[in-house]
Write a protein that holds these residues in place. Structure first.
Motif, PDB file in Angstrom:
ATOM      1  N   ALA A 218       0.830  -1.207   0.000  1.00 48.30           N
ATOM      2  CA  ALA A 218       0.000   0.000   0.000  1.00 48.30           C
ATOM      3  C   ALA A 218       0.865   1.258   0.000  1.00 48.30           C
ATOM      4  O   ALA A 218       0.574   2.235  -0.697  1.00 48.30           O
ATOM      5  CB  ALA A 218      -0.931  -0.004   1.212  1.00 48.30           C
ATOM      6  N   LEU A 219       1.945   1.239   0.779  1.00 47.55           N
ATOM      7  CA  LEU A 219       2.854   2.380   0.810  1.00 47.55           C
ATOM      8  C   LEU A 219       3.507   2.578  -0.550  1.00 47.55           C
ATOM      9  O   LEU A 219       3.620   3.709  -1.046  1.00 47.55           O
ATOM     10  CB  LEU A 219       3.921   2.169   1.888  1.00 47.55           C
ATOM     11  CG  LEU A 219       5.017   3.237   1.976  1.00 47.55           C
ATOM     12  CD1 LEU A 219       4.417   4.594   2.298  1.00 47.55           C
ATOM     13  CD2 LEU A 219       6.066   2.851   3.025  1.00 47.55           C
TER      14      LEU A 219
ATOM     15  N   ALA B 287       0.994   4.099  -2.933  1.00 46.02           N
ATOM     16  CA  ALA B 287       0.764   5.516  -2.655  1.00 46.02           C
ATOM     17  C   ALA B 287       1.924   6.371  -3.162  1.00 46.02           C
ATOM     18  O   ALA B 287       1.718   7.428  -3.779  1.00 46.02           O
ATOM     19  CB  ALA B 287       0.552   5.736  -1.161  1.00 46.02           C
TER      20      ALA B 287
ATOM     21  N   LEU C 187      -4.411   3.591  -2.543  1.00 48.83           N
ATOM     22  CA  LEU C 187      -4.026   2.789  -1.386  1.00 48.83           C
ATOM     23  C   LEU C 187      -3.800   1.327  -1.749  1.00 48.83           C
ATOM     24  O   LEU C 187      -3.462   0.521  -0.891  1.00 48.83           O
ATOM     25  CB  LEU C 187      -5.084   2.900  -0.292  1.00 48.83           C
ATOM     26  CG  LEU C 187      -5.264   4.291   0.315  1.00 48.83           C
ATOM     27  CD1 LEU C 187      -6.327   4.257   1.391  1.00 48.83           C
ATOM     28  CD2 LEU C 187      -3.957   4.809   0.879  1.00 48.83           C
TER      29      LEU C 187
ATOM     30  N   GLU D 235      -6.167  -4.344  -6.006  1.00 53.79           N
ATOM     31  CA  GLU D 235      -7.548  -3.875  -6.129  1.00 53.79           C
ATOM     32  C   GLU D 235      -8.397  -4.870  -6.891  1.00 53.79           C
ATOM     33  O   GLU D 235      -9.531  -5.170  -6.521  1.00 53.79           O
ATOM     34  CB  GLU D 235      -7.570  -2.518  -6.825  1.00 53.79           C
ATOM     35  CG  GLU D 235      -8.965  -1.910  -6.918  1.00 53.79           C
ATOM     36  CD  GLU D 235      -8.945  -0.528  -7.536  1.00 53.79           C
ATOM     37  OE1 GLU D 235     -10.017   0.086  -7.628  1.00 53.79           O
ATOM     38  OE2 GLU D 235      -7.858  -0.062  -7.927  1.00 53.79           O
TER      39      GLU D 235
END
Length: 250
Positions: A49-50, A53, A69, A75
């Motif tokens: 996720a990091l 982003a 995210l 996703e």
């Protein structure tokens, strides 16, 4: 001289992220975490996720709220888990359209779990439709503000869905707020209708709004959604719902 990774054998904090700049101009990151709260799989998710982003930053002035995210692969995986491999993605301006689409696919699947009960998608849709028809009969329509006394029960979610189906917008009223704050919200939003159970409605300050119960057995309807048109232009008139119509008007 070269850096060495030193492991003390224990975590000082619940979760720590250490980063350093690499010779190639990138970032090397290390997560330190307590295993009482996190496992490796969860930390790997946080790391992905990091990375997603950071990859979504186009400029230093990018809004944090606009950053992704999840990576596209994560996703897609989450959507497959939630909706099934062949489930279409419903593009809509409201969560009620997603619930309606899910009713067609898995009507008997569990949609909502609360302290008081477990509700399937079919049950949730029927309850929301009954209340939505009642709200439309009261005069709730496109752009109408309706108060909802928000509690952690299935009735609150039914109320929110019903208001959206009727074309209105919901205004949450937290019963834990001071009476003066609740009175200001009701007056500032000019609420004519409030959806709440009698026991929580008693916590509201004096008001002139009409109360409706989300769990009341309203007269039977066709079971279809009375949703107002979502694609109608602002200058055109919004047609009324007819028996047999669940989807938005074209």
């Amino acid at each position: 001289m070269r850096p060495l990774d030193v492991h003390a054998g224990g975590a000082i904090f619940d979760l720590t992220l250490l980063t350093r700049e690499t010779a190639e101009g990138g970032l090397a990151a290390m997560f330190e975490y307590t295993t009482d709260l996190f496992d490796r799989w969860r930390i790997e998710q946080l790391a992905r996720a990091l990375a997603a982003a950071l990859a979504g930053v186009d400029a230093p002035a990018s809004s944090v709220a606009a950053l992704p995210l999840m990576s596209p692969a994560d996703e897609s995986q989450q959507l497959r888990r939630a909706c099934g491999p062949r489930a279409p993605i419903v593009h809509s301006s409201g969560v009620h359209a997603f619930v309606e689409a899910q009713v067609d696919r898995t009507p008997d699947a569990v949609a909502l779990v609360s302290d008081d009960e477990t509700v399937t998608y079919q049950q949730l849709e029927r309850r929301a439709n009954r209340l939505a028809h009642h709200l439309r009969a009261l005069g709730v329509g496109r752009g109408t503000l309706v108060g909802v006394v928000a509690t952690r029960t299935s009735a609150t979610f039914v109320a929110v869905l019903a208001i959206l189906k009727a074309g209105g917008a919901y205004v949450p009223l937290d019963p834990s707020y001071p009476a003066q704050r609740l009175a200001f919200i009701v007056e500032d939003a000019a609420l004519r209708w409030i959806v709440a159970e009698p026991d929580v409605a008693a916590s509201l300050p004096p008001h002139a709004a009409e109360l409706s119960r989300p769990t009341q057995r309203w007269p039977p309807t066709s079971g279809r959604s009375p949703t107002s048109a979502r694609t109608t232009s602002p200058t055109s008139s919004t047609p009324r719902a007819r028996p047999g119509d669940r989807r938005a008007w074209p």
